[in-house]
Write a protein that holds these residues in place. Structure first.
Motif, PDB file in Angstrom:
ATOM      1  N   UNK A  32       0.870  -1.302   0.008  1.00  0.00           N
ATOM      2  CA  UNK A  32      -0.110  -0.063   0.091  1.00  0.00           C
ATOM      3  C   UNK A  32       0.884   1.244  -0.008  1.00  0.00           C
ATOM      4  N   UNK A  33       2.127   1.220   0.685  1.00  0.00           N
ATOM      5  CA  UNK A  33       2.899   2.451   0.858  1.00  0.00           C
ATOM      6  C   UNK A  33       3.477   2.777  -0.548  1.00  0.00           C
ATOM      7  N   UNK A  34       3.864   1.731  -1.168  1.00  0.00           N
ATOM      8  CA  UNK A  34       4.162   1.849  -2.557  1.00  0.00           C
ATOM      9  C   UNK A  34       3.473   2.286  -3.716  1.00  0.00           C
ATOM     10  N   UNK A  40       0.578   8.975  -5.754  1.00  0.00           N
ATOM     11  CA  UNK A  40       0.103  10.301  -5.181  1.00  0.00           C
ATOM     12  C   UNK A  40      -1.305  10.291  -4.518  1.00  0.00           C
ATOM     13  N   UNK A  41      -1.585   9.322  -3.803  1.00  0.00           N
ATOM     14  CA  UNK A  41      -2.802   9.195  -3.283  1.00  0.00           C
ATOM     15  C   UNK A  41      -2.701   8.881  -1.830  1.00  0.00           C
ATOM     16  N   UNK A  42      -3.567   9.176  -0.907  1.00  0.00           N
ATOM     17  CA  UNK A  42      -3.576   8.812   0.391  1.00  0.00           C
ATOM     18  C   UNK A  42      -4.338   7.403   0.437  1.00  0.00           C
ATOM     19  N   UNK A  43      -4.313   6.901   1.735  1.00  0.00           N
ATOM     20  CA  UNK A  43      -4.801   5.561   1.948  1.00  0.00           C
ATOM     21  C   UNK A  43      -6.261   5.489   1.943  1.00  0.00           C
ATOM     22  N   UNK A  44      -6.855   6.575   2.608  1.00  0.00           N
ATOM     23  CA  UNK A  44      -8.264   6.778   2.270  1.00  0.00           C
ATOM     24  C   UNK A  44      -8.889   7.032   0.787  1.00  0.00           C
ATOM     25  N   UNK A  48     -11.361   4.580  -1.050  1.00  0.00           N
ATOM     26  CA  UNK A  48     -12.680   5.207  -1.534  1.00  0.00           C
ATOM     27  C   UNK A  48     -12.724   4.772  -2.978  1.00  0.00           C
ATOM     28  N   UNK A  49     -11.564   4.932  -3.869  1.00  0.00           N
ATOM     29  CA  UNK A  49     -11.570   4.563  -5.190  1.00  0.00           C
ATOM     30  C   UNK A  49     -12.073   3.104  -5.324  1.00  0.00           C
ATOM     31  N   UNK A  50     -11.354   2.323  -4.478  1.00  0.00           N
ATOM     32  CA  UNK A  50     -11.716   0.659  -4.642  1.00  0.00           C
ATOM     33  C   UNK A  50     -13.404   0.412  -4.314  1.00  0.00           C
ATOM     34  N   UNK A  51     -13.916   1.257  -3.503  1.00  0.00           N
ATOM     35  CA  UNK A  51     -15.380   0.942  -3.095  1.00  0.00           C
ATOM     36  C   UNK A  51     -16.153   1.633  -4.152  1.00  0.00           C
ATOM     37  N   UNK A  52     -15.472   2.596  -4.896  1.00  0.00           N
ATOM     38  CA  UNK A  52     -16.306   3.219  -6.047  1.00  0.00           C
ATOM     39  C   UNK A  52     -16.093   2.314  -7.297  1.00  0.00           C
ATOM     40  N   UNK A  53     -15.251   1.485  -7.310  1.00  0.00           N
ATOM     41  CA  UNK A  53     -15.039   0.642  -8.693  1.00  0.00           C
ATOM     42  C   UNK A  53     -14.092   1.664  -9.371  1.00  0.00           C
TER      43      UNK A  53
END
Length: 85
Positions: A32-34, A40-44, A48-53
């Motif tokens: 995840x850190x990589x 250039x995204x945060x963990x959140x 959030x992108x995964x949940x939105x597809x």
């Protein structure tokens, strides 16, 4: 032909299988850190992108560990609009 390693004491055999599959396919697995640094995204934002597809889902490699195939991240980056002017 590659031999599958026997798990060492305290090592999750699922992780070994995931690593073996990744090495056979030639696709490196990213933490995840990589992924955060590469995209250039945060963990959140990632989750959030995964949940939105709109962001690739990770592959489970252990009981509490996930990794993203490098090719999935590269494909996602290629789909993003260019930010240069």
């Amino acid at each position: 032909m590659m031999q599958q390693q026997a798990p060492k004491r305290g090592q999750d055999p699922t992780k070994l299988a995931a690593r073996a599959a990744a090495s056979i396919s030639g696709d490196r697995l990213m933490t995840r850190h990589e992924v955060e640094a590469e995209c250039g995204l945060t963990r959140s934002s990632i989750y959030r992108g995964i949940a939105a597809g709109t962001f690739p889902a990770p592959k489970k490699v252990g009981r509490r560990a996930v990794r993203w195939p490098e090719s999935a991240i590269a494909a996602w980056k290629a789909e993003q609009p260019s930010t240069s002017h």
